[in-house]
Write a protein that holds these residues in place. Sequence first.
Motif, mmCIF file in Angstrom:
data_model
loop_
_atom_site.group_PDB
_atom_site.id
_atom_site.type_symbol
_atom_site.label_atom_id
_atom_site.label_comp_id
_atom_site.label_asym_id
_atom_site.label_seq_id
_atom_site.Cartn_x
_atom_site.Cartn_y
_atom_site.Cartn_z
ATOM 1 N N THR A 75 0.822 -1.206 0.000
ATOM 2 C CA THR A 75 0.000 0.000 0.000
ATOM 3 C C THR A 75 0.857 1.257 0.000
ATOM 4 O OG1 THR A 75 -1.943 -1.005 1.028
ATOM 5 C CG2 THR A 75 -1.615 1.345 1.422
ATOM 6 N N ALA A 76 1.866 1.293 0.859
ATOM 7 C CA ALA A 76 2.755 2.459 0.902
ATOM 8 C C ALA A 76 3.474 2.645 -0.420
ATOM 9 C CB ALA A 76 3.758 2.304 2.042
ATOM 10 N N SER A 77 3.883 1.534 -1.021
ATOM 11 C CA SER A 77 4.593 1.612 -2.296
ATOM 12 C C SER A 77 3.675 2.122 -3.406
ATOM 13 C CB SER A 77 5.144 0.225 -2.655
ATOM 14 O OG SER A 77 5.928 0.284 -3.824
ATOM 15 N N VAL A 78 2.415 1.664 -3.412
ATOM 16 C CA VAL A 78 1.449 2.128 -4.417
ATOM 17 C C VAL A 78 1.212 3.627 -4.283
ATOM 18 C CG1 VAL A 78 -0.966 2.030 -5.140
ATOM 19 C CG2 VAL A 78 0.281 -0.086 -4.661
ATOM 20 N N ALA A 79 0.981 4.085 -3.064
ATOM 21 C CA ALA A 79 0.713 5.506 -2.849
ATOM 22 C C ALA A 79 1.902 6.365 -3.262
ATOM 23 C CB ALA A 79 0.359 5.752 -1.386
ATOM 24 N N ALA A 80 3.106 5.910 -2.910
ATOM 25 C CA ALA A 80 4.303 6.677 -3.264
ATOM 26 C C ALA A 80 4.518 6.692 -4.772
ATOM 27 C CB ALA A 80 5.520 6.081 -2.565
ATOM 28 N N GLU A 81 4.362 5.547 -5.414
ATOM 29 C CA GLU A 81 4.541 5.468 -6.866
ATOM 30 C C GLU A 81 3.515 6.357 -7.579
ATOM 31 O OE1 GLU A 81 6.264 4.194 -10.476
ATOM 32 O OE2 GLU A 81 6.976 3.876 -8.419
ATOM 33 N N THR A 82 2.279 6.327 -7.094
ATOM 34 C CA THR A 82 1.237 7.170 -7.680
ATOM 35 C C THR A 82 1.582 8.641 -7.540
ATOM 36 O OG1 THR A 82 -0.449 5.499 -7.176
ATOM 37 C CG2 THR A 82 -1.224 7.744 -7.585
ATOM 38 N N ALA A 83 1.990 9.037 -6.331
ATOM 39 C CA ALA A 83 2.304 10.446 -6.078
ATOM 40 C C ALA A 83 3.462 10.937 -6.937
ATOM 41 C CB ALA A 83 2.619 10.642 -4.594
ATOM 42 N N VAL A 84 4.510 10.126 -7.038
ATOM 43 C CA VAL A 84 5.680 10.534 -7.822
ATOM 44 C C VAL A 84 5.319 10.649 -9.299
ATOM 45 C CG1 VAL A 84 7.968 9.787 -8.589
ATOM 46 C CG2 VAL A 84 7.370 9.672 -6.171
ATOM 47 N N ARG A 85 4.506 9.717 -9.788
ATOM 48 C CA ARG A 85 4.094 9.794 -11.192
ATOM 49 C C ARG A 85 3.247 11.041 -11.461
ATOM 50 N NH1 ARG A 85 3.199 4.012 -14.094
ATOM 51 N NH2 ARG A 85 5.055 2.973 -13.259
ATOM 52 N N LEU A 86 2.361 11.352 -10.544
ATOM 53 C CA LEU A 86 1.549 12.560 -10.722
ATOM 54 C C LEU A 86 2.420 13.807 -10.677
ATOM 55 C CD1 LEU A 86 -1.665 11.783 -8.619
ATOM 56 C CD2 LEU A 86 -1.273 11.467 -11.073
ATOM 57 N N ALA A 87 3.413 13.817 -9.788
ATOM 58 C CA ALA A 87 4.320 14.965 -9.699
ATOM 59 C C ALA A 87 5.119 15.151 -10.988
ATOM 60 C CB ALA A 87 5.264 14.789 -8.505
ATOM 61 N N ARG A 88 5.353 14.033 -11.688
ATOM 62 C CA ARG A 88 6.073 14.103 -12.966
ATOM 63 C C ARG A 88 5.154 14.462 -14.133
ATOM 64 N NH1 ARG A 88 9.152 8.912 -11.572
ATOM 65 N NH2 ARG A 88 7.617 7.890 -12.926
ATOM 66 N N GLY A 89 3.877 14.627 -13.849
ATOM 67 C CA GLY A 89 2.934 15.002 -14.895
ATOM 68 C C GLY A 89 2.394 13.841 -15.699
ATOM 69 N N GLU A 90 2.426 12.615 -15.134
ATOM 70 C CA GLU A 90 1.987 11.443 -15.888
ATOM 71 C C GLU A 90 0.487 11.176 -15.775
ATOM 72 O OE1 GLU A 90 4.372 7.992 -15.085
ATOM 73 O OE2 GLU A 90 6.247 9.137 -15.119
ATOM 74 N N GLY A 91 -0.210 11.900 -14.919
ATOM 75 C CA GLY A 91 -1.640 11.671 -14.770
ATOM 76 C C GLY A 91 -2.436 12.395 -15.843
ATOM 77 N N ARG A 92 -3.724 12.065 -15.906
ATOM 78 C CA ARG A 92 -4.632 12.801 -16.786
ATOM 79 C C ARG A 92 -5.714 13.420 -15.915
ATOM 80 N NH1 ARG A 92 -8.907 8.876 -18.521
ATOM 81 N NH2 ARG A 92 -8.422 6.903 -17.485
ATOM 82 N N PRO A 93 -6.168 14.604 -16.243
ATOM 83 C CA PRO A 93 -7.141 15.272 -15.385
ATOM 84 C C PRO A 93 -8.403 14.440 -15.170
ATOM 85 C CG PRO A 93 -6.221 16.813 -16.969
ATOM 86 C CD PRO A 93 -5.746 15.454 -17.376
ATOM 87 N N GLY A 94 -8.904 14.478 -13.939
ATOM 88 C CA GLY A 94 -10.106 13.745 -13.580
ATOM 89 C C GLY A 94 -9.926 13.025 -12.262
ATOM 90 N N ALA A 95 -10.955 12.313 -11.843
ATOM 91 C CA ALA A 95 -10.928 11.543 -10.594
ATOM 92 C C ALA A 95 -11.074 10.068 -10.934
ATOM 93 C CB ALA A 95 -12.054 11.992 -9.670
ATOM 94 N N TYR A 96 -10.165 9.235 -10.399
ATOM 95 C CA TYR A 96 -10.078 7.848 -10.838
ATOM 96 C C TYR A 96 -9.688 6.914 -9.686
ATOM 97 C CZ TYR A 96 -9.371 10.314 -15.301
ATOM 98 O OH TYR A 96 -9.490 11.154 -16.379
ATOM 99 N N THR A 97 -9.936 5.635 -9.909
ATOM 100 C CA THR A 97 -9.272 4.594 -9.132
ATOM 101 C C THR A 97 -7.877 4.419 -9.743
ATOM 102 O OG1 THR A 97 -10.388 2.992 -10.558
ATOM 103 C CG2 THR A 97 -11.372 3.413 -8.388
ATOM 104 N N PRO A 98 -6.939 3.773 -9.021
ATOM 105 C CA PRO A 98 -5.539 3.829 -9.457
ATOM 106 C C PRO A 98 -5.234 3.217 -10.819
ATOM 107 C CG PRO A 98 -5.801 2.458 -7.484
ATOM 108 C CD PRO A 98 -7.070 3.198 -7.671
ATOM 109 N N ALA A 99 -5.781 2.031 -11.128
ATOM 110 C CA ALA A 99 -5.482 1.420 -12.423
ATOM 111 C C ALA A 99 -6.098 2.200 -13.566
ATOM 112 C CB ALA A 99 -5.956 -0.031 -12.449
ATOM 113 N N ARG A 100 -7.238 2.851 -13.318
ATOM 114 C CA ARG A 100 -7.855 3.667 -14.359
ATOM 115 C C ARG A 100 -7.059 4.961 -14.569
ATOM 116 N NH1 ARG A 100 -12.959 5.510 -13.271
ATOM 117 N NH2 ARG A 100 -13.495 5.632 -15.483
ATOM 118 N N ALA A 101 -6.358 5.405 -13.546
ATOM 119 C CA ALA A 101 -5.558 6.620 -13.672
ATOM 120 C C ALA A 101 -4.224 6.367 -14.365
ATOM 121 C CB ALA A 101 -5.316 7.237 -12.295
#
Length: 349
Positions: free
Chosen positions: A307-333
């Motif tokens: 869980t900690a690894s998922v949250a950290a990986e998600t946060a770092v990817r978003l900080a790098r601009g890898e997300g797309r605008p919107g609200a999602y569950t993690p695999a959909r994001a």
Amino acid sequence: MIWILGATGRTGREIAAQVAARGGTPVLVGRNAERLHKTAAELGLAGVEVIETDQPAAEIARRRPAVVVNTIGGYAETAVPIARACLPGGHYVDLANDLVAMPRLLALHDDAVAAGSTFVTGAGFGVLGTEAVVAHLCTDRPTPSHVQVDALPSVAIDGGLLGEALARSIISGLTTGGLRYEGGRMVPARLGADPREHSLPDGQTAKSAGAATGELLAAQLSSGAPAVVATSALIPGSRVVRVLLPVAGALLKIAPLQRFAVRRLAAVEAKPAPRPREHTWGHAVVSWADGTTREGWLRTGDAMDFTASVAAETAVRLARGEGRPGAYTPARALGPELAEAAGGTISVC
């Protein structure tokens, strides 16, 4: 900057360390500066910024961090105001795994799109552990007719007080009762229904029973299947207990009893214990109208570490601009590969 709300807790501490290990810049946020500095020193992050506040939403709106990771719990109440404070342009991540908090956060999708922000709810083993398998099995396939997911976590207990965040999560699960999808709609089901005993790929076994958790919602969103059933190993397998669960859930909907139960459960002191099985497993079986069935597993170690690894990986990817605008569950994001980047292994039977 990646703000970690609740950074002195077990999960918050580990997420901060994982963010730093991935090259991100964690900022430890909490209500006690002394404890925050002590946590930073213990993690070898003595140079990182700490922020003492009991009003995180106001501080986020004022200081505009790139990403906020919410580990303080009570997501049904905390997620929406904190996520809104990230708008415009800031990103938000939480660890919710219930059918009250998650829909509230996902309902902000249009607002997040308009503001160029990405909101991710359920960034942990709960949700992603099964959602990633479903998404993997459904890749380049038509919409399935039926999906079954089973969350089989294995967690080492450090000992100490259970705490209000976890207590509220447990009570929320009981009061929600049982649910499943039929005909594309979420319908009531008996809590603890669909009991199963699983023969795991490593030769061990685990039991699970029906639960109304975020895995159910995420499986439906990722697959589009009209019929979805979710079970969890956290639901007691005893027949007597399963009979009593709906009664307990109904009683705990009474507000004074619910508050009392949360206080009492939060004060329970758990004894240290190793995790019951070597591996944590997420399991999914996906079926199509033509009779085709595919089965898959996600394997990882301790569910809380994942869980900690998922949250950290998600946060770092978003900080790098890898997300797309919107609200999602993690695999959909970020795709099912997020689970593998966080230390899981997906296999198809």
